[in-house]
Design an enzyme around this catalytic site. Structure first.
Site, mmCIF file in Angstrom:
data_model
loop_
_atom_site.group_PDB
_atom_site.id
_atom_site.type_symbol
_atom_site.label_atom_id
_atom_site.label_comp_id
_atom_site.label_asym_id
_atom_site.label_seq_id
_atom_site.Cartn_x
_atom_site.Cartn_y
_atom_site.Cartn_z
ATOM 1 N N PHE A 105 0.849 -1.183 0.000
ATOM 2 C CA PHE A 105 0.000 0.000 0.000
ATOM 3 C C PHE A 105 0.896 1.248 0.000
ATOM 4 O O PHE A 105 1.854 1.324 0.770
ATOM 5 C CB PHE A 105 -0.896 -0.017 1.242
ATOM 6 C CG PHE A 105 -1.975 1.024 1.209
ATOM 7 C CD1 PHE A 105 -3.102 0.856 0.434
ATOM 8 C CD2 PHE A 105 -1.849 2.184 1.956
ATOM 9 C CE1 PHE A 105 -4.099 1.828 0.405
ATOM 10 C CE2 PHE A 105 -2.838 3.160 1.934
ATOM 11 C CZ PHE A 105 -3.970 2.980 1.153
ATOM 12 N N TYR B 259 -10.559 1.644 11.038
ATOM 13 C CA TYR B 259 -11.800 1.981 10.317
ATOM 14 C C TYR B 259 -12.188 0.974 9.248
ATOM 15 O O TYR B 259 -13.188 1.163 8.574
ATOM 16 C CB TYR B 259 -11.712 3.392 9.715
ATOM 17 C CG TYR B 259 -10.491 3.666 8.854
ATOM 18 C CD1 TYR B 259 -10.441 3.232 7.538
ATOM 19 C CD2 TYR B 259 -9.401 4.367 9.361
ATOM 20 C CE1 TYR B 259 -9.321 3.479 6.759
ATOM 21 C CE2 TYR B 259 -8.280 4.619 8.580
ATOM 22 C CZ TYR B 259 -8.251 4.175 7.277
ATOM 23 O OH TYR B 259 -7.148 4.412 6.503
ATOM 24 N N LYS B 260 -11.405 -0.088 9.062
ATOM 25 C CA LYS B 260 -11.752 -1.085 8.040
ATOM 26 C C LYS B 260 -12.608 -2.178 8.689
ATOM 27 O O LYS B 260 -13.748 -1.920 9.047
ATOM 28 C CB LYS B 260 -10.475 -1.609 7.386
ATOM 29 C CG LYS B 260 -9.796 -0.498 6.569
ATOM 30 C CD LYS B 260 -8.444 -0.873 5.999
ATOM 31 C CE LYS B 260 -7.896 0.286 5.171
ATOM 32 N NZ LYS B 260 -6.459 0.158 4.890
ATOM 33 N N ASP C 211 1.869 -5.162 8.637
ATOM 34 C CA ASP C 211 0.733 -4.256 8.527
ATOM 35 C C ASP C 211 -0.519 -5.126 8.438
ATOM 36 O O ASP C 211 -0.666 -5.930 7.507
ATOM 37 C CB ASP C 211 0.876 -3.359 7.287
ATOM 38 C CG ASP C 211 -0.212 -2.284 7.225
ATOM 39 O OD1 ASP C 211 -1.327 -2.554 7.706
ATOM 40 O OD2 ASP C 211 0.059 -1.195 6.691
ATOM 41 N N ARG D 290 -12.885 -4.341 -6.651
ATOM 42 C CA ARG D 290 -12.553 -4.965 -5.365
ATOM 43 C C ARG D 290 -13.816 -5.089 -4.507
ATOM 44 O O ARG D 290 -14.571 -4.127 -4.353
ATOM 45 C CB ARG D 290 -11.502 -4.101 -4.672
ATOM 46 C CG ARG D 290 -10.905 -4.734 -3.449
ATOM 47 C CD ARG D 290 -9.785 -3.869 -2.908
ATOM 48 N NE ARG D 290 -10.276 -2.655 -2.276
ATOM 49 C CZ ARG D 290 -9.626 -1.980 -1.324
ATOM 50 N NH1 ARG D 290 -8.436 -2.404 -0.921
ATOM 51 N NH2 ARG D 290 -10.124 -0.894 -0.798
HETATM 52 C C1 LIG Z 1 -5.746 1.304 4.605
HETATM 53 C C2 LIG Z 1 -4.303 1.090 4.768
HETATM 54 C C3 LIG Z 1 -3.508 2.027 5.431
HETATM 55 C C4 LIG Z 1 -4.132 3.314 5.905
HETATM 56 O O1 LIG Z 1 -3.257 4.193 6.493
HETATM 57 P P1 LIG Z 1 -3.822 5.554 7.109
HETATM 58 O O2 LIG Z 1 -2.702 6.113 7.842
HETATM 59 O O3 LIG Z 1 -5.013 5.192 7.937
HETATM 60 O O4 LIG Z 1 -4.278 6.403 5.976
HETATM 61 C C5 LIG Z 1 -2.165 1.733 5.629
HETATM 62 N N1 LIG Z 1 -1.628 0.576 5.163
HETATM 63 C C6 LIG Z 1 -2.377 -0.333 4.494
HETATM 64 C C7 LIG Z 1 -1.751 -1.591 4.010
HETATM 65 C C8 LIG Z 1 -3.725 -0.091 4.266
HETATM 66 O O5 LIG Z 1 -4.459 -0.978 3.588
#
Ligand SMILES: *Cc1c(COP(=O)(O)O)cnc(C)c1O
Length: 410
Positions: free
Chosen positions: A131, A223-224, A198, A369
């Site tokens: 990501f 938040y996911k 992560d 997705r």
């Molecule tokens: C959604 C996501 C993030 C989100 O990071 P934020 O700091 O909340 O914007 C980070 N890493 C991965 C792999 C994600 O899927």
């Protein structure tokens, strides 16, 4: 007995819902009428509990209690209170977990701590497809430690004795491909590297066992799958053996005695040194309440249903949308809790789907997705979504001009 892969009719799908032990949990969520929500891997929906709690936190705790609520409503301990609810979902002791800040900021802290612990080595190894924020943060941290970021398409093959820190996301956000956490961690340790996991697409999606895998550091998103609300705070876990590392975002909440107001920084012991500034109380309150739904859930059942939903979605996409290629692993053991389909016109097709009430998302350049969230997604939802997708593709309705217009957030 009917298997998810052999579902052919809506009645078949409804029969799977009939005997779904997780079906009652759907009631804990507020889902709009006429919407099939397959984007809980990006933003979990509102729970009844979080809605109640936010009103209480705003009107009672903030409005009436004012600053007294740091003590009377125990705001000060929220980073720990919330951590205690996430800990069992990721296989760690609550004492080693804290909830605060964003995933990006927490990654900055643990990546710095890991480099601090890696004297003599200066390579951060990650995946080209990770990501972007993870890679961007690594780009920012690397020069502060004289380190370099190396990108790989196969981290197991590219790990070697120059690597200080392996930074991987357990489930790939585009394809849903899942790493074997134990095997990757063991290989990294064999070569003397530390590992940061992560868990953005893992926590709340299936059982995770960080301690069992012997992991070093982990971060993840509120938040996911945890349904904490937009911008909810993230978690950070550090194995006890690494909690003496230096974390350079040394704010007063990470001080050994924040309310002594000393001029010099003295790091708190344990996980508390991974706190930085004042925690986001309203967001933590929403996440705290949302997590209560997980208190009664067997995560093994969540995984079983997730896999069944995924198998069924893949079978229905094969049958009804043969022009789309599967981008996710067909083998359930290698899949997280999403199904991705490749489509050259992914953007307008997803917009057309959303217009029909099926909310997934599009990831550039060509991925449709669909997140599978067993606490509120039904088998009939997946069945209907694939029927509607097939109709959109067959009719060509997706090619209307309105579906090609791009918004800021895709
Ligand atoms: C959604 C996501 C993030 C989100 O990071 P934020 O700091 O909340 O914007 C980070 N890493 C991965 C792999 C994600 O899927």
């Amino acid at each position: 007995m009917l298997s998810p892969k052999s579902v052919e009719t809506r009645e078949d799908a409804a029969a799977l819902d009939e005997r779904d032990p997780l079906a009652p949990f759907r009631d804990a969520f507020i889902l709009p009428q006429g919407v099939i929500y397959l984007d809980g891997n990006s933003l979990g929906p509102l729970t009844r509990a979080a809605k109640r709690r936010l009103v209480e936190a705003v009107e009672g705790e903030w409005g009436e209690g004012l600053i007294r609520s740091w003590n009377t409503a125990d705001w000060i301990n929220l980073p720990h209170t919330v951590a205690a609810k996430i800990a069992p979902l990721i296989g760690v002791s609550a004492a080693d977990l804290i909830v605060t800040d964003s995933t990006s900021v927490n990654l900055f802290k643990v990546l710095s701590a890991a480099l601090d612990k890696s004297a003599g080595r200066q390579v951060i190894l990650s995946e080209r497809g990770n990501f972007p924020t993870d890679l961007y943060i690594a780009e920012g941290v690397a020069p502060l430690f004289g380190a370099t970021l190396r990108l790989s398409d196969d981290v197991m093959a590219d790990l070697d004795e120059s690597v200080a820190v392996l930074m991987v996301t357990e489930v790939d956000y585009r394809t849903g491909r899942r790493h074997d956490m134990s095997a990757v961690t063991a290989r990294a340790h064999q070569l003397g590297a530390l590992v940061i996991w992560d868990l953005a697409h893992s926590a709340g999606a299936f059982p995770v066992d960080l301690e069992g895998a012997g992991a070093d550091f982990a971060i993840g998103c509120g938040y996911k799958y945890l349904n904490g609300g937009p911008g909810a705070p993230a978690f950070v876990w550090v194995a006890p053996r690494h909690q003496n590392a230096v974390q350079p975002l040394s704010g007063w909440f990470g001080h050994a005695a924040p309310f002594a107001f000393e001029p010099g920084f003295r790091a708190a012991s344990g996980i508390d040194r991974f706190l930085t500034g004042t925690p986001p109380v309203l967001s933590l309150s929403a996440l705290d309440a949302a997590l209560d739904v997980y208190g009664d859930v067997d995560m093994n059942l969540v995984r079983q249903k997730s896999v069944a939903l995924g198998d069924m979605m893949i079978a229905r996409a094969d049958a009804r949308c043969p022009s789309l290629a599967l981008a996710s692993p067909r083998d359930q053991a290698e899949r997280g809790s999403q199904v991705s389909l490749r489509c050259a016109d992914a953007y307008p097709v997803m917009q057309a789907l959303i217009a029909r009430g099926v909310i997934g998302d599009m990831r550039a350049p060509d991925i449709l997705r669909f997140g599978l969230t067993p606490l509120y997604t039904r088998f009939v939802d997946v069945f209907d979504a694939m029927e509607i997708l097939a109709e959109i593709l067959e009719s060509g309705v997706w090619d209307q001009e309105e579906f090609h217009r791009r918004a800021a957030v895709t």
